[in-house]
Write a protein that holds these residues in place. Structure first.
Motif, short mmCIF file in Angstrom:
data_model
loop_
_atom_site.label_atom_id
_atom_site.label_comp_id
_atom_site.label_asym_id
_atom_site.label_seq_id
_atom_site.Cartn_x
_atom_site.Cartn_y
_atom_site.Cartn_z
N LEU A 538 0.86 -1.18 0.00
CA LEU A 538 0.00 0.00 0.00
C LEU A 538 0.90 1.24 0.00
O LEU A 538 1.60 1.50 0.98
N PHE A 539 0.92 1.97 -1.11
CA PHE A 539 1.71 3.19 -1.22
C PHE A 539 0.88 4.37 -0.71
O PHE A 539 -0.28 4.54 -1.12
N SER A 540 1.47 5.17 0.17
CA SER A 540 0.77 6.33 0.70
C SER A 540 1.72 7.52 0.79
O SER A 540 2.93 7.35 0.83
N ASP A 541 1.13 8.69 0.81
CA ASP A 541 1.92 9.92 0.94
C ASP A 541 1.76 10.44 2.36
O ASP A 541 1.24 11.51 2.60
N GLY A 542 2.22 9.64 3.33
CA GLY A 542 2.06 9.97 4.74
C GLY A 542 1.54 8.75 5.48
O GLY A 542 1.86 7.61 5.15
N ILE A 544 -1.31 5.96 7.09
CA ILE A 544 -2.30 5.10 6.44
C ILE A 544 -3.70 5.47 6.93
O ILE A 544 -3.90 5.76 8.12
N ASN A 545 -4.65 5.40 6.03
CA ASN A 545 -6.05 5.54 6.41
C ASN A 545 -6.41 4.42 7.38
O ASN A 545 -6.22 3.24 7.07
N PRO A 566 2.01 -8.63 3.27
CA PRO A 566 1.33 -7.33 3.30
C PRO A 566 2.23 -6.27 3.95
O PRO A 566 2.83 -6.51 5.00
N CYS A 567 2.34 -5.12 3.31
CA CYS A 567 3.21 -4.05 3.83
C CYS A 567 2.74 -2.72 3.25
O CYS A 567 1.84 -2.67 2.40
N TRP A 568 3.35 -1.65 3.71
CA TRP A 568 3.02 -0.33 3.16
C TRP A 568 4.29 0.49 3.05
O TRP A 568 5.31 0.20 3.68
N LEU A 569 4.25 1.50 2.18
CA LEU A 569 5.43 2.33 1.91
C LEU A 569 5.02 3.80 1.95
O LEU A 569 4.12 4.22 1.20
N PRO A 589 0.45 7.70 -10.02
CA PRO A 589 -1.01 7.61 -9.85
C PRO A 589 -1.45 8.36 -8.59
O PRO A 589 -0.64 8.67 -7.71
N PRO A 590 -2.75 8.63 -8.47
CA PRO A 590 -3.27 9.22 -7.23
C PRO A 590 -3.04 8.26 -6.06
O PRO A 590 -3.20 7.05 -6.20
N LEU A 591 -2.69 8.82 -4.93
CA LEU A 591 -2.42 8.02 -3.74
C LEU A 591 -3.59 8.09 -2.78
O LEU A 591 -4.30 9.10 -2.74
N PRO A 592 -3.80 7.04 -1.96
CA PRO A 592 -3.02 5.81 -1.87
C PRO A 592 -3.35 4.85 -3.02
O PRO A 592 -4.41 4.95 -3.64
N VAL A 593 -2.43 3.93 -3.29
CA VAL A 593 -2.62 2.93 -4.32
C VAL A 593 -2.10 1.59 -3.79
O VAL A 593 -1.08 1.54 -3.11
#
Length: 722
Positions: A538-542, A544-545, A566-569, A589-593
Motif C-alpha cells: 500500500l503506497f501512501s503519501d504519509g 495510512i487511512n 502485506p506491507c506499506w510504503l 497515480p493518485p495516492l493511496p494505491v
C-alpha cells in the motif's frame, strides 16, 4: 611561545603558537580577533535565540558551525565576514549540541545557515532558515550569499533563451514555472514554494505563457536553463519533488565533474570517477571528505591484544582499499559520535591492509567485519545491516548476557511487560522467555544455544523453577514453551517447543521479529524479500487511512494473506517509492494505491481497482480473482541483471596482447597472417582494450582490489546457498 597581534602600539590579542599551526589557522585567528563585533561567538541555544530576536525586522543572520577554530572552513567564514560583516550579522559556534538544535545532527563537516530575519515582523515568529549544502569555501560562500540577495521569484514574459539573471552569473541554473492567466494565483504559490526549496541552488522565475510571442510546447509546464548560451529544456513535471530532484541531479553532475577535473586532466579521464557499483562510486566521490577518525582507536599488531583484553571493545576490521569497508567506516564514525561520552564500550578499528597478521589470527576472511570482545567471553561477530542504527542496537542489546536467567514468577512478569529492561525496549520490541521444567535438560541446552546465537538481535530469558506451571497455566503454554512478549502490541503469545532444536528456535524467534504489516524501508526490504513471497504494498503519501489498515489487518488475522507479504510504503519517509511507482505506472497515480508485486516468479504487477474503496470484502474478492488468473497485470518487470556502467577489464587479454606485441618485435618474420587478423578482430570487438595505457593504469588502481574482493565474496555466497 606566543604570538602577538598589535594595532599600532596597542596589543589586541596574544595567541599560543600551537594554535597557529598553518596559514589557514593564522588568517582565521587574526580575522576573528579583528572582527570581534562583526562575528558573535555563541555556545548555547539561548544565546543564538537572543541574537535572532534582536535582529528580527532589522537584519539577516549568517550562522556558521565549524568543528574547530583555525580550520579552512573557519578561515572561509571569517573572510566572508570581512566582506559582508556590515550587511549581515555573522554568528559562529563550535558546539555540536547547538548545531543539532538548529536542525541537523550531521556534525562531520561545517555548516552555514542563512536566517531570514529581516522580513519578520512578528517577534514570536521564527526566522526562516536556509542551509548551504556546498562545502564551506570562500568562493562557495560568496555565491551562496549573492544568491540570498537575489529576488526570491521573478515574473518574466520573454523568451527563456534570452533571459539572464544573477544566478547564471554565479553558475546556478534557472527554473521557469510556466503559468497562464486562468491558473496564475495557484502557479505563483507553487513557484514561491519551489523558490524557497531551491534557494541557493537555482533561480526561479514565473513565465507568463499568455504574454509570450515565443511558442512553448503545450504540455510543458517547466523550463530548465542550465547555463548561459545552452539550449533550454522543456519539461513536463507534475510534482514539486520532481522539479527539485531534476535541479539537484543536474547540480550533482556538475559538482562531480568539477571535482574530477581537480584531480585528473585529459580527455581520456572522463569516466574515471564512474565505478562498477553505487557504493564504490560514492566512496570515490567522497574521497576528500575528512572523517573524525580520532573518535575511534586505531589498533596495530602491538596494541591489539592488550586493548581488547583490558576493556570491553567493539573492533571494526576493514581494508582501506575496499569500497564497502570505506563506506561502512563512515557509519562506524557516526556511531562513535552518537556514543561519545555515553558508553563504556571502546570503539576501535584495524586496517587489515596494514595489519594482515592481526586479521588472519582473528579469522577475518571478508571485509568489513565487526566483532565484540568482552572479558571471559568468546568474541561475538556482528551479522546485521551495515548501518549506524543497526550496529547501535547490537551494542546496546549486548549490554546484558543472554539468555537472562529469571529466578521468580514476579521477575518473569516484569520481564514480559518490559519493566525489567525498559531502557532496552526501544532496541528490541519483542522479548523472548523460555519456559522449562527443571528436568528438561536437553530442551534448556537447545534454548541456551539459540539465545547465545541471537545475542544482540533480541532479548532472551529462561525460567525453569519448580513453580513454572504458574506461568504455563496463565499463558496456556505446554512445556517446554516459548513466550513472545510483543511490547508495542502489549500482548504475549505462546509457542510449544516439543522436539524443537536450537536452529528451529532461532528460526521461530527470527520470524517473530518481523512485523505483521510493516512499513517498507530501504533498510528492511531485503529481510522481507528473503521470504520469497509476492508483496502486497500500500503506497501512501504519509500515514495510512485507519479504515484501510483495519481491513488489511483483519485479513491477516483470518489467514487470508498468508501467501503474500502485506506491507506499506510511506513516500515521505522513503522518496524512492515515487520512482518505483513510475516504473509500475507510466505516470505517478493518485495516492493511496494498492499493488501486488510478484518479484520472484514472472515479475507481474497488479493494481487494485482505483474506483473501489479498500475494504475487507473488496480486497478479498480482488485477491481471489488474482489467484484465479482473472486480473490482467499493469506491467511486467523485466528480469534484467544489474551490470556495471562500464565494461570490465579482461586483464589476461591485455597481458596476452602485450606479450604478443613484444614477441612480434623480436621476431616479425614468424608472425602469421591469421594471428594478426585474429588480434585485429579482438581489438575491434573489445573497445576497452584500445584505451590508452595511462588511463588503464589509473583505473586499475581504483578498481582491481574492490572487484577481486567482490568476486571472492560472491563465490563464497554462492557456495553457501549451494
Amino acid at each position: 611561545m606566543k604570538a602577538y597581534l598589535f594595532r599600532g602600539n596597542i596589543l589586541l590579542r596574544e595567541f599560543p603558537t600551537d594554535t597557529l599551526f598553518d596559514v589557514n589557522a593564522i588568517i582565521a585567528h587574526v580575522l576573528f580577533a579583528l572582527l570581534f563585533n562583526e562575528v558573535k561567538y555563541v555556545t548555547t541555544l539561548e544565546g543564538l535565540q537572543n541574537i535572532e530576536n534582536a535582529l528580527k525586522g532589522k537584519a539577516n543572520i549568517a550562522f556558521a558551525y565549524v568543528r574547530a577554530i583555525g580550520t579552512p572552513e573557519h578561515r572561509a567564514i571569517m573572510e566572508a565576514a570581512f566582506v559582508y560583516g556590515t550587511t549581515y550579522q555573522f554568528v559562529l559556534t563550535t558546539e555540536i549540541a547547538l548545531l543539532g538544535s538548529v536542525g541537523t545532527e550531521d556534525v562531520e563537516y561545517a555548516h552555514l545557515y542563512f536566517f531570514h530575519c529581516k522580513p519578520v515582523v512578528d517577534w514570536t515568529q521564527q526566522c526562516r532558515r536556509t542551509v548551504m549544502e556546498q562545502p564551506l569555501t570562500t568562493l562557495n560562500i560568496y555565491r551562496y550569499i549573492k544568491s540570498m540577495e537575489a529576488p526570491l521569484l521573478t515574473e518574466v514574459a520573454e523568451d527563456p533563451q534570452q533571459v539572464s539573471t544573477v544566478h547564471l552569473q554565479l553558475g546556478l541554473p534557472l527554473v521557469f514555472i510556466v503559468s497562464q492567466e486562468a491558473t496564475y494565483e495557484a502557479d505563483r504559490r507553487t513557484a514561491e514554494w519551489i523558490a524557497w526549496r531551491l534557494l541557493g541552488k537555482a533561480g526561479v522565475l514565473l513565465l507568463l505563457r499568455d504574454s509570450l510571442e515565443v511558442d512553448i510546447p503545450q504540455q510543458a509546464n517547466v523550463v530548465f536553463k542550465r547555463e548561459e548560451g545552452m539550449p533550454v529544456e522543456y519539461l513536463v513535471l507534475h510534482d514539486i519533488d520532481l522539479v527539485i530532484s531534476h535541479v539537484e541531479n543536474n547540480m550533482y553532475t556538475e559538482e562531480i565533474r568539477e571535482d574530477e577535473d581537480d584531480d585528473i586532466e585529459g580527455p581520456d579521464m572522463d569516466t574515471l570517477g564512474i565505478q562498477d557499483d553505487e557504493v564504490a562510486e560514492t566512496v570515490y566521490r567522497d574521497r576528500k571528505r575528512q572523517l573524525p577518525l580520532e573518535l575511534t582507536v586505531e589498533l596495530t599488531e602491538e596494541t591489539f591484544y592488550g586493548t581488547v583484553t583490558a576493556s570491553d571493545s567493539i573492533v571494526l576490521f576493514y581494508a582501506g582499499w575496499q569500497a564497502v569497508s570505506m563506506a561502512f567506516l563512515q557509519s562506524y564514525i557516526d556511531l562513535a559520535i552518537k556514543l561519545k561520552g555515553t558508553s563504556t564500550m571502546l570503539l576501535a578499528r584495524v586496517n587489515c591492509a596494514d595489519w594482515s597478521d592481526v586479521c588472519t589470527k582473528q579469522n577475518i576472511t571478508e571485509f568489513p567485519v565487526v566483532k565484540m570482545y568482552k572479558e571471559g567471553e568468546n568474541p561475538v561477530s556482528y551479522a546485521g545491516m551495515l548501518g549506524t542504527e543497526d550496529l547501535l542496537k547490537f551494542i546496546q542489546l549486548n549490554r546484558i548476557s543472554c539468555p537472562v536467567t529469571i529466578t521468580s514468577v514476579q521477575e518473569a512478569e516484569e520481564y514480559l511487560c518490559g519493566e525489567l529492561y525498559k531502557d532496552l525496549i526501544s532496541y528490541s520490541s519483542v522479548s523472548v522467555l523460555g519456559l522449562f521444567s527443571p528436568t528438561m535438560t536437553t530442551a534448556k541446552e537447545d534454548f541456551t544455544e539459540a539465545g547465545k546465537y541471537l545475542k544482540g538481535c533480541v532479548i532472551t530469558g529462561i525460567y525453569s523453577e519448580g513453580d513454572v506451571s504458574i506461568l504455563s497455566n496463565k499463558y496456556t503454554a505446554t512445556l517446554p514453551a516459548l513466550l513472545l512478549a510483543r511490547h508495542k502490541e502489549d500482548k504475549v503469545e505462546s509457542i510449544p517447543l516439543a522436539n524443537t532444536h536450537a536452529q528451529d528456535i532461532i528460526q521461530i524467534v527470527t520470524n517473530s521479529l518481523l512485523e505483521t504489516f510493516p512499513e517498507i524501508t530501504v533498510e528492511n526490504l531485503p529481510t522481507y524479500l528473503r521470504l520469497q513471497k509476492p508483496l502486497l504494498i500500500l503506497f501512501s503519501d504519509g500515514g495510512i487511512n485507519p479504515q484501510y489498515k483495519k481491513a488489511i489487518l483483519t485479513l491477516i488475522k483470518k489467514k487470508h494473506l498468508d501467501s503474500l507479504i502485506p506491507c506499506w510504503l510511506n513516500l515521505k519517509n522513503t522518496p524512492v517509492g515515487r520512482g518505483i511507482l513510475q516504473a509500475y505506472f507510466d505516470a505517478l497515480p493518485p495516492l493511496p494505491v494498492l499493488v501486488v508485486v510478484n518479484l520472484h516468479s514472472g515479475g507481474q504487477v497488479f493494481a487494485f481497482p482505483s474506483d473501489q474503496v479498500i475494504t475487507e470484502q473488496n480486497l478479498l474478492l480482488w485477491l481471489k480473482k488474482l489467484e484465479a488468473g482473472l486480473e490482467s497485470s499493469i506491467t511486467i518487470l523485466p528480469a534484467q541483471e544489474w551490470k556495471p556502467p562500464l565494461p570490465a577489464y579482461n586483464f589476461l587479454r591485455m597481458m596476452d596482447a602485450a606479450a604478443s606485441q613484444h614477441s612480434s618485435k623480436k621476431g616479425p618474420e614468424c608472425t602469421k597472417d591469421t594471428d594478426v587478423q585474429e588480434k585485429d578482430k579482438e581489438q575491434h570487438e573489445d573497445k576497452s582494450a584500445t584505451r590508452k595505457e595511462p588511463t588503464e593504469t589509473l583505473r586499475i588502481k581504483h578498481w582491481n582490489r574492490s572487484n577481486v574482493f567482490k568476486a571472492e565474496k560472491s563465490f563464497r555466497h554462492d557456495n553457501k546457498e549451494l
